[in-house]
Design an enzyme around this catalytic site. Structure first.
Site, PDB file in Angstrom:
ATOM      1  N   LYS A 214       0.842  -1.201   0.000  1.00  9.35           N
ATOM      2  CA  LYS A 214       0.000   0.000   0.000  1.00  9.35           C
ATOM      3  C   LYS A 214       0.879   1.254   0.000  1.00  9.35           C
ATOM      4  O   LYS A 214       0.697   2.151  -0.801  1.00  9.35           O
ATOM      5  CB  LYS A 214      -0.912  -0.034   1.234  1.00  9.35           C
ATOM      6  CG  LYS A 214      -1.786   1.180   1.390  1.00  9.35           C
ATOM      7  CD  LYS A 214      -2.737   1.033   2.566  1.00  9.35           C
ATOM      8  CE  LYS A 214      -3.417   2.361   2.847  1.00  9.35           C
ATOM      9  NZ  LYS A 214      -4.369   2.306   3.945  1.00  9.35           N
ATOM     10  N   HIS A 393      -5.648 -32.901  18.075  1.00  7.01           N
ATOM     11  CA  HIS A 393      -4.554 -33.752  18.553  1.00  7.01           C
ATOM     12  C   HIS A 393      -3.388 -32.907  19.068  1.00  7.01           C
ATOM     13  O   HIS A 393      -2.261 -33.402  19.153  1.00  7.01           O
ATOM     14  CB  HIS A 393      -4.108 -34.694  17.432  1.00  7.01           C
ATOM     15  CG  HIS A 393      -5.195 -35.663  17.074  1.00  7.01           C
ATOM     16  ND1 HIS A 393      -5.337 -36.882  17.695  1.00  7.01           N
ATOM     17  CD2 HIS A 393      -6.233 -35.557  16.213  1.00  7.01           C
ATOM     18  CE1 HIS A 393      -6.404 -37.501  17.210  1.00  7.01           C
ATOM     19  NE2 HIS A 393      -6.972 -36.719  16.301  1.00  7.01           N
ATOM     20  N   LYS A 517       8.972  -0.810  13.434  1.00 13.44           N
ATOM     21  CA  LYS A 517       9.563  -0.510  12.119  1.00 13.44           C
ATOM     22  C   LYS A 517      10.682   0.513  12.270  1.00 13.44           C
ATOM     23  O   LYS A 517      11.768   0.375  11.727  1.00 13.44           O
ATOM     24  CB  LYS A 517       8.505   0.071  11.174  1.00 13.44           C
ATOM     25  CG  LYS A 517       7.460  -0.909  10.684  1.00 13.44           C
ATOM     26  CD  LYS A 517       6.586  -0.205   9.644  1.00 13.44           C
ATOM     27  CE  LYS A 517       5.421  -1.025   9.198  1.00 13.44           C
ATOM     28  NZ  LYS A 517       4.482  -0.292   8.355  1.00 13.44           N
TER      29      LYS A 517
END
Ligand code: F6P
Length: 553
Positions: A214, A393, A517
């Protein structure tokens, strides 16, 4: 009673909130699902909501009609539907970024009118969809060739977060609908191993890279894209012109795309009013569209739209995202549940929960309200889970007999995918038997008397007793089609919206991710050059030194 600058009372001081606290206290010890069903067997039919192809059964929840009514009153008091309408109208409800929140416009009808700053955004949405369709068809048919004239056989999406999880999840979910003669890979991790494994057996002449970002500034994506370009040019003799035939970009940032060296003609645009985690039905879905074809992609958008319209128009008591959101609030805020499990009984949905983690946790992992004040109530849950039978499991033991309350969604389909052999199709009933059995066991457990009646020695009875009363929602659909996938995703998008609206938080920013960041960029020179980075705390400085020493060994 007005505690906030916006004039609305603090959430926990609202009478609707305290009414729920009182209701919870009155019902202690917890309502028992065995008793609730014994007293009201009709809840099995009544607590079911249908939206599109989804049958959503919430009968196995620790709620009564009164609980649901009180939760609805909380939704009304916090004006969930007012905020919903503002979102659909294109108002800037992402206040910290001053942005509209219009992922719903990505699937609007072609003739719809949705305005942001006085401009109808829908024609732009469809122009990009048309451009994507044209490109996807050209790649699928072989008309779009690589630099050497070879047909594209491999598509590698490079992106991270919302620019990866959505297309990767949906590609997996819709695999039976994909062009099987093309190979699709998704690279996100800045660990070079990810790109290495994704490309090591590919021919550069047949490989198309889709750089999805983006912002087009995300360091992981830009680093991987730069390395992918080197890999391509090394493989094709170094002619820079090759980039135009092997790289396309999906972004809101034309300038950065051009700066990277990708022709903006090969860019598929989207807009700042599409959040990254809400974006895979935008241009970010290009890899998926190449995989399943434009028609299937549009069927998926139809599915999204079905749930958008339902969320917008269905009455509160039959509104699926509202109900699911409120149930989550009931457990998180009034039962102290910390997490929410999403357990698909479908191998194709193996990445669905990972996708929802970003959708939910990046949206509602907030601790201040819209007015910037500490939220004195629990906000978003930890979302987790993997396909159900595998989980059975592994970690279901803790859900069944541990000490934590973990509400869960069980998702299953009536039909296996068409291309399975008859033998494999026959396994589907066993798969679904597991789903139904787990829902039953979680809800109703096994009493000590039932265990004794099986002749179990007394000292073992406590170990083999299942308390039950673990709430689940069962979402059932005929099959996992593109439309159904769109419906499922939109259902969760709007569920997350509902919760953020009640909690009065901004579900559409993500400032928490920004700090990591910035710090990573600051720390990197200490690793690469041994630079003295000011502000490194002693623990981190010692770790960096140890890393550099170990690296030299
Ligand atoms: O993780 C933070 C974030 O900003 C996400 O919200 C986003 O989906 C991701 O990074 C990728 O961002 P971009 O698409 O701009 O590269």
């Amino acid at each position: 009673m007005s505690d906030s600058p916006s004039g609305s009372p603090l959430l926990t001081r609202r009478p609707e909130w305290t009414a729920l606290e009182d209701h919870r206290a009155d019902a202690l010890p917890q309502p028992n699902l065995r008793e609730l069903f014994a007293a009201d067997p009709g809840r099995a039919e009544r607590y079911v909501v249908h939206v599109g192809d989804l049958r959503i059964d919430y009968s196995k929840h620790l709620v009564t009609d009164e609980t649901l009514a009180l939760l609805q009153e909380l939704a009304t008091a916090t004006d969930v539907f007012g905020l919903r309408d503002a979102m659909f109208r294109g108002e800037k409800i992402n206040t910290t970024e001053n942005r509209a929140v219009l992922h719903t416009a990505l699937r609007a009808w072609r003739d719809a009118v949705i305005e942001v700053d006085g401009e109808n955004v829908v024609p732009g949405v469809h122009a990009v969809l048309d451009k994507m369709s044209d490109f996807a068809n050209r790649v699928r048919s072989g008309e779009w060739t690589g630099h050497t004239g070879k047909r594209i056989r491999n598509v590698v999406n490079i992106g991270i977060g919302g620019s990866d999880l959505g297309p990767a999840m949906a590609y997996e979910a819709l695999r039976p609908f994909t062009a099987r003669d093309l190979t699709f890979r998704f690279v996100s991790n800045v660990d070079g191993s990810d790109l290495h494994e994704a490309t090591r057996d590919l021919d550069p002449a047949e490989t198309l890279f889709i750089v999805a970002s983006k912002t087009f500034t995300t360091i992981e994506t830009i680093t991987n894209a730069t390395s992918a370009r080197s890999w391509l040019l090394n493989g094709l003799g170094g002619d820079e012109k090759a980039v135009a035939k092997h790289f396309v970009a999906l972004s809101t940032n034309a300038e950065k795309v051009a700066g990277f060296g990708i022709d903006v003609d090969n860019m598929f645009e989207f807009w700042d009013w599409v959040g990254g985690r809400y974006s895979y039905d935008s241009a970010i879905g290009l890899s998926l569209m190449i995989a399943i074809g434009p028609d299937r992609f549009r069927e998926m958008l139809d599915g999204f739209r079905i749930v958008d319209e339902h969320f917008r128009n269905a009455p509160a008591e039959a509104n699926a995202p509202l109900i699911m959101g409120l149930l989550g609030i009931w457990y998180g805020n009034f039962h102290d549940a910390q997490s929410h499990a999403v357990l698909p009984y479908s191998h194709y949905l193996s990445k669905f929960t990972a996708y929802l983690q970003q959708l939910d946790m990046e949206s509602n992992g907030k601790s201040v309200d819209r007015a910037g004040r500490a939220a004195q109530w629990q906000t978003g849950p930890v979302v987790w889970g993997t396909p159900g039978t595998n989980g059975q499991h592994a970690y279901y033991q803790l859900i069944h007999q541990g000490t934590k309350l973990i509400p869960a969604d069980l998702i299953g389909f009536a039909r296996p995918v068409a291309e399975l052999s008859d033998d494999l199709k026959a396994q589907h009933d066993l798969l679904m038997a597991n789903l139904f059995a787990q829902g039953q066991a979680l809800a109703f457990g096994k009493t000590a008397d039932e265990v004794r009646a099986e002749g179990v020695p007394e000292e073992q009875v406590p170990h083999r007793t299942f308390r039950g009363n673990h709430p689940t929602t069962t979402i059932l659909a005929t099959e996992l089609s593109p439309s159904v996938l769109g419906q499922l995703v939109a259902l969760y998008e709007h569920k997350v919206f509902v919760q953020g609206a009640v909690w009065n938080i901004d579900s559409f920013d993500q400032w928490g991710v920004e700090l990591g960041k910035v710090l990573a960029k600051r720390v990197e020179p200490a690793l690469t050059e041994g630079a003295d980075v000011p502000g490194l705390d002693p623990s981190t400085a010692a770790l960096v030194a140890a890393y550099r020493n170990l690296r030299e060994v």
